[in-house]
Design a protein around this motif. Structure first.
Motif, short mmCIF file in Angstrom:
data_model
loop_
_atom_site.label_atom_id
_atom_site.label_comp_id
_atom_site.label_asym_id
_atom_site.label_seq_id
_atom_site.Cartn_x
_atom_site.Cartn_y
_atom_site.Cartn_z
N PRO A 208 -11.43 14.04 -19.83
CA PRO A 208 -12.21 14.75 -18.73
C PRO A 208 -12.55 16.05 -19.52
O PRO A 208 -12.08 16.32 -20.45
CB PRO A 208 -11.02 15.19 -17.87
CG PRO A 208 -10.03 14.13 -18.11
CD PRO A 208 -10.21 13.58 -19.46
N SER A 209 -13.92 16.47 -18.87
CA SER A 209 -14.51 17.76 -19.46
C SER A 209 -15.10 18.48 -18.42
O SER A 209 -15.33 17.93 -17.47
CB SER A 209 -15.65 17.13 -20.56
OG SER A 209 -16.80 17.32 -20.38
N PRO A 210 -15.35 19.80 -18.83
CA PRO A 210 -16.01 20.52 -17.81
C PRO A 210 -17.43 19.84 -17.29
O PRO A 210 -18.02 20.34 -16.53
CB PRO A 210 -16.18 21.94 -18.44
CG PRO A 210 -15.44 21.67 -19.49
CD PRO A 210 -14.97 20.41 -19.79
N GLN A 211 -18.05 19.19 -18.46
CA GLN A 211 -19.53 18.68 -18.26
C GLN A 211 -19.27 17.59 -17.34
O GLN A 211 -20.52 17.22 -16.80
CB GLN A 211 -19.82 18.21 -19.57
CG GLN A 211 -20.23 19.25 -20.48
CD GLN A 211 -21.42 19.92 -19.93
OE1 GLN A 211 -20.99 21.08 -19.44
NE2 GLN A 211 -22.78 19.48 -19.66
N ASP A 212 -18.13 17.17 -16.80
CA ASP A 212 -18.35 15.91 -15.90
C ASP A 212 -19.07 15.91 -14.80
O ASP A 212 -19.91 14.94 -14.37
CB ASP A 212 -16.87 15.56 -15.70
CG ASP A 212 -16.21 14.59 -16.91
OD1 ASP A 212 -14.78 14.90 -16.76
OD2 ASP A 212 -16.81 14.23 -17.64
N ALA B 166 -18.60 10.04 -13.40
CA ALA B 166 -19.60 10.68 -14.14
C ALA B 166 -20.34 9.90 -14.77
O ALA B 166 -21.68 10.13 -15.08
CB ALA B 166 -19.06 11.74 -14.86
N GLU B 167 -20.00 8.81 -15.53
CA GLU B 167 -20.62 8.06 -16.53
C GLU B 167 -21.79 7.19 -15.74
O GLU B 167 -22.53 6.76 -16.28
CB GLU B 167 -19.84 7.18 -17.32
CG GLU B 167 -19.16 5.59 -16.48
CD GLU B 167 -18.80 4.68 -17.42
OE1 GLU B 167 -19.34 4.46 -18.36
OE2 GLU B 167 -17.61 4.07 -17.18
N ILE C 125 -25.30 9.38 3.51
CA ILE C 125 -24.98 10.64 3.23
C ILE C 125 -23.19 10.43 2.84
O ILE C 125 -22.45 10.03 3.25
CB ILE C 125 -24.84 12.05 3.95
CG1 ILE C 125 -26.49 12.33 4.17
CG2 ILE C 125 -24.10 12.91 3.74
CD1 ILE C 125 -26.69 13.30 5.36
N MET C 126 -23.13 10.89 1.41
CA MET C 126 -21.56 10.94 1.10
C MET C 126 -21.25 12.27 0.69
O MET C 126 -22.04 13.07 0.22
CB MET C 126 -21.44 9.68 0.09
CG MET C 126 -21.55 8.41 0.46
SD MET C 126 -20.28 7.35 -0.16
CE MET C 126 -21.02 6.88 -1.85
N VAL C 127 -20.01 12.71 0.93
CA VAL C 127 -19.42 13.93 0.50
C VAL C 127 -18.25 13.61 -0.46
O VAL C 127 -17.54 12.81 -0.04
CB VAL C 127 -19.06 14.57 1.74
CG1 VAL C 127 -18.36 15.90 1.48
CG2 VAL C 127 -20.13 14.75 2.87
N VAL C 128 -18.43 14.40 -1.53
CA VAL C 128 -17.19 14.28 -2.50
C VAL C 128 -16.81 15.73 -2.98
O VAL C 128 -17.63 16.69 -2.98
CB VAL C 128 -17.85 13.41 -3.65
CG1 VAL C 128 -18.25 14.29 -5.07
CG2 VAL C 128 -16.59 12.26 -4.01
N CYS C 129 -15.60 15.89 -3.23
CA CYS C 129 -15.08 17.28 -3.52
C CYS C 129 -15.46 17.53 -5.12
O CYS C 129 -15.26 16.45 -6.08
CB CYS C 129 -13.68 17.46 -3.37
SG CYS C 129 -12.96 19.14 -3.59
N LYS C 130 -15.78 18.63 -5.44
CA LYS C 130 -16.23 18.85 -6.72
C LYS C 130 -15.07 18.74 -7.50
O LYS C 130 -15.26 18.24 -8.95
CB LYS C 130 -16.39 20.42 -6.90
CG LYS C 130 -17.28 20.89 -7.92
CD LYS C 130 -17.32 22.40 -7.89
CE LYS C 130 -18.50 22.94 -9.02
NZ LYS C 130 -18.60 24.42 -8.88
N SER C 131 -13.79 18.77 -7.57
CA SER C 131 -12.58 18.50 -8.30
C SER C 131 -12.53 17.20 -8.29
O SER C 131 -11.15 16.92 -9.07
CB SER C 131 -11.51 19.40 -7.87
OG SER C 131 -11.24 19.16 -6.62
N ASP C 132 -13.19 16.32 -7.55
CA ASP C 132 -12.75 14.80 -7.70
C ASP C 132 -13.95 14.19 -8.50
O ASP C 132 -14.34 13.21 -8.07
CB ASP C 132 -12.62 14.33 -6.16
CG ASP C 132 -11.37 14.67 -5.52
OD1 ASP C 132 -11.53 14.98 -4.29
OD2 ASP C 132 -10.33 15.03 -6.29
#
Lengths: 243, 462, 194
Positions: free
Chosen positions: C31-35, C107-108, C132-139
């Motif tokens: 995992p990376s902050p770039q994900d 991410a990939e 529309i889909m909703v996802v949490c930034k931390s997920d």
């Protein structure tokens, strides 16, 4: 080091200059080369046509001729690959096994064994490299475009040692020329189309000469070039390196 | 659909009569190969993934019986019904029975090469069931009454103008409209009605997970999903070799599949069907059709690893210049050429020879099937089984004599060169296939051996 | 049942030794902050629209701006749109917009995972004209190996990865967004799903 020159059957008969260039080049590099005089063929044309079971005598003749050398070198990737993968002899399997592990295509031998890093050759022309499939994908003489792996090319590295040479880039670096042994006549339409497309790639990039490690591919391309009455010539890598 | 009676060389020659079209077909598929290359290069561990996928599949093949039993147990526990079919006929009967029991006579089907292998559409139509193929490419070839020419890009052989004409004829779109966006939208509207009206949906199976009893279906269009979710009955057709051991292995295969097939990182939809909703039916039909037999062959069993990505077709210089239909079998190209002879050697003896053995296919295969090696091995089998011409046998026997005896080799070579130099017109006739489009090589007066003896003497090693 | 026994019997005969062991799975990336940025970039490249926001208010605002009053909007997120009441799939034929919550993004490849409770009604993600889909930034996870770690051994009836709008390139390799599934897909990456 005792080295034997393995001359592909069609080179012996139709392109002796390629074998002469290979011999002279190896001798220039200080190698003592023997030429077994009863060699015929590696048996590939029959094997690839589905008749591997007929190649016993041919294989035995091969072993007889090439037994007892440190290395066997040939200006042909596809012949060398065939020997490496298919040479067996009911009469002398240990000799066959030794041959399989010591047979080299010319540019492989120059790169891996002689470790050539300079040549007195000069060939001031625009040259396209035809990377023959068996040499490339079978013998790993150069990297394959399909793989995600670092680039390298023994052929290219050797040619870069030649003064004045200008190596052109191609759109499709390693597409097959369409010779394929008996394929060249059994699937003539596709074979010719494949060859024409390879030539178009070379010609649109300005090739004056097309070179490679397999005279079989080059013979097929030459046949098409001459039919088109093109001024572009084919030349085996041995001839360039020996120039 | 009429079955072609010609072989690959004849069909390929006919294909090559239209050179601009061959160029178009070749360039389109090469473009897909290049997309694959770009996508693969974005994954530094690509070669390791291929090796991993290949090993997982090898392990599955070694333990196929156990994994199939595990899959069946879990699928049944989830509420699915699992059927087993030895032959295509049996497979088709099972599918028909399910449709008949549901009281339906019109169904929708998403892409499944297995159903092509079984000629399911023909069987169902003969038995009064209308089948609507919902994958756009499949629908196009269905309307054209043709077989798909590529396992992932079914109508890659069709130009948009031809598709426009087809749609004008069957969907009533304006004549001459060949705009892909317009045509796709028209297909969307046309097929939507079929989706809404169908209670039975057939899909293929990309992967069947033994550990969980779920199946995964990958599409870009959403047609498999729309069909299944509007239906009451879902029939999923799968070869027995589509099993993978555990859910987490999907990570490996789904990373490889779409990148290999089209250069996309993943298909739009990768749906994991596990349990049917209450009141709905979920049937999984497992087909053998020679797979268990192939497993017994050390030389040819690796073809069972295939995940049907089509990458081998896109890279094959012969496929690109002969088209899928010249392989006259449900799966064309390199993988088709090592599968089909096992199913019917007589009809498919030509296919392993429709190759130069360049090896590109083996390099793009995400599960590292040794395709070009198997092509070579099939050639030996085919000749041994007698599926070769007497002319070829005679020619090879003659070649064997020439190449086994140095003196014969030398004299034959000398003679051939003499004739080429002095009587070149001998070689100018129709029977000389080489010379149709190529000049003969020039024939030197001396062979290399002649030169060597003249200039170096017979000294030493001989 | 005859074929079942026949096939299993044949497979028994085909068994050879030694058997290839199941290879160890490995992780290739971390995992990376770039994900999150990689995820957004990848999804955009495959035809999705990505909107960053703090809360569901961003989604509501977007819908208000982009969808006319009469649009039929069905939602799996209770505070936005109409809740799906009918279990009859055909009754959703005229849904203009579906709004669903994704569990996590990959991410990939720009894919979003959802299952059962998030899909709400199985036909919904496919039958709507727009999604529309909703996802949490931390997920957001780096790749599919991490994705399947997160899926774990969940006992869902239906699970799916959705990567952008439906599409096809079947006509001369021209990419067309909008095949049989939704014609567009907008993903909201929110700080919090409230």
């Amino acid at each position: 080091m005792k080295v034997a020159l393995f001359v592909p059957c069609y080179v012996d008969q139709f392109y002796p200059r390629v074998a002469i260039a290979s011999l002279e080049l190896l001798e220039k590099l200080g190698v003592d080369v023997a030429v077994p005089l009863n060699q015929t063929c590696c048996g590939q044309p029959m094997a690839n046509a589905g008749f591997e079971h007929l190649t016993g005598n041919c294989n035995d003749n091969f072993v007889r001729n090439f037994d007892g050398f440190d290395y066997i070198v040939s200006p042909s990737g596809s012949c060398v690959l065939h020997v490496k993968e298919h040479l067996h002899s009911a009469g002398d399997e240990s000799a066959a096994s030794h041959i399989r592990s010591t047979v080299y295509e010319l540019s492989e031998f120059l790169t891996d064994i002689l470790k050539v890093n300079e040549l007195p050759a000069s060939f001031p022309y625009k040259v396209g490299i035809h990377q023959s499939c068996h040499g490339q994908r079978g013998l790993k003489i150069s990297q394959m475009s399909e793989l995600v792996a670092p680039d390298f090319s023994k052929t290219k590295s050797l040619l870069k040692l030649v003064k004045g040479i200008e190596l052109i880039e191609l759109s499709r670096a390693d597409e097959c020329c369409g010779f394929g042994g008996t394929f060249c006549v059994s699937e003539e339409a596709v074979s010719v189309k494949m060859g024409k497309d390879r030539l178009t790639d070379h010609l649109t990039h300005g090739a004056e000469y097309i070179t490679g490690g397999d005279m079989s591919c080059l013979m097929h391309l030459e046949g098409l070039l001459r039919k088109q009455q093109s001024s572009v010539r084919v030349v085996h890598i041995a001839e360039i390196l020996n120039s | 659909m009429a079955k072609p009676t010609s072989d690959h060389p004849q069909l390929a020659e006919a294909f090559n009569a239209d050179e601009p079209r061959v160029d178009w077909h070749d360039k389109t598929l090469w473009f897909v190969r290049e997309k694959r290359d770009k996508a693969a290069r974005k994954v530094p561990e690509w070669e390791q993934l291929r090796e991993l996928a290949s090993s997982i599949k090898a392990h599955v093949l070694d333990n196929l019986r156990e994994y199939l039993l595990e899959f069946e147990k879990n699928a049944v526990a989830n509420g699915a019904t699992v059927h087993w079919a030895s032959t295509p006929e049996e497979h088709n009967r099972i599918v028909h029975d399910i449709i008949r029991s549901a009281g339906e006579s019109k169904i929708v089907k998403s892409k499944s090469m297995l159903t092509e292998e079984c000629h399911l559409n023909d069987y169902l139509e003969k038995n009064g069931v209308e089948v609507i193929d919902t994958d756009l490419g499949e629908r196009i070839v269905q309307l054209a009454n043709e077989a798909p020419s590529h396992i992932v890009l079914p109508c890659i052989h069709k130009k948009k103008e031809e598709i426009g004409e087809l749609f004008h004829k069957h969907l009533g779109t304006p004549e001459g409209n060949a705009d892909p966006v317009f045509l796709t939208t028209s297909a969307r509207l046309h097929l939507r009605q079929h989706f809404l009206g169908s209670r039975v949906a057939i899909t293929g199976v990309n992967f069947a997970v033994a550990e969980t009893g779920e199946i995964v279906v990958c599409t870009n269009e959403g047609n498999a999903d729309l069909g299944v979710q509007l239906a009451d009955v879902h029939i999923a057709c799968s070869g027995i070799e589509k099993i993978i051991p555990q859910r987490k292995h999907l990570g490996v295969f789904l990373r490889l599949l779409a990148r290999s097939a089209t250069g996309q990182p993943v298909t739009t939809y990768s749906t994991h069907f596990r349990k049917p909703l209450p009141g709905k039916q979920f049937h999984i039909v497992l087909l053998d059709n020679g797979r268990s037999e192939r497993l017994e062959s050390a030389d040819f069993r690796n073809a069972l690893k295939c995940i049907r990505c089509g990458a081998c077709m896109n890279t094959c210089p012969v496929y690109r210049r002969s088209g899928g239909h010249s392989y006259h079998t449900s799966i064309a190209g390199p993988i088709g050429s090592i599968l089909a002879p096992g199913l019917n050697m007589k009809e498919n003896a030509d296919l392993p020879f429709a190759s130069t053995l360049c090896g590109s296919c083996s390099n793009v295969c995400p599960v590292k099937i040794d395709i070009h090696t198997q092509l070579y091995k099939w050639r030996q089998v085919i000749v041994k089984e007698g599926y070769t011409t007497s002319a070829k046998k005679a020619g090879m026997t003659a070649m064997n004599t020439i190449l086994s005896y140095p003196a014969v080799f030398r004299s034959s070579g000398r003679a051939a060169r003499w004739f080429l130099r002095n009587l070149p017109s001998m070689f100018d006739h129709r029977a000389n296939v080489w010379a149709r489009n190529r000049e003969m090589p020039s024939a030197p007066a001396e062979s290399f051996r002649d030169w060597y003896i003249k200039n170096r003497g017979k000294n030493g090693k001989s | 049942m005859a074929s079942r026994e026949k096939i299993l019997g044949a497979l028994n005969n085909a068994a050879t030794a030694p058997k290839v062991p199941l290879p160890e799975m490995m992780k290739f990336n971390s995992p990376s902050p770039q994900d999150v940025e990689n995820f957004a970039e990848t999804l955009r490249a495959i035809g999705g629209t990505v909107v960053f926001g703090k809360t569901l208010a961003t989604v509501k605002e977007y819908i208000f701006q982009n969808y006319p009053q009469g649009a039929r909007i069905v939602s799996g997120i209770s505070t936005v749109g109409e809740a799906p009441l009918s279990s009859e799939p055909q009754s959703y034929e005229n849904v203009d917009l579906a709004i669903l919550r994704g569990e996590f993004g990959v991410a990939e490849n720009g894919a979003v995972w959802l299952k059962d409770e998030n899909i709400v009604l199985r036909v919904l993600p496919y039958i709507c004209q727009h999604l529309i889909m909703v996802v949490c930034k931390s997920d957001i996870v780096p790749d599919l190996h991490y994705a399947y770690d997160r899926v774990g051994d969940a006992s869902y009836g239906l699970g799916t990865f959705i990567a952008g709008p439906s599409k096809t390139a079947d006509i001369e390799q021209s990419l067309v967004l909008g095949a049989h599934g939704p014609r567009t897909m907008v993903l909201f990456i929110l700080d919090e799903i409230v």
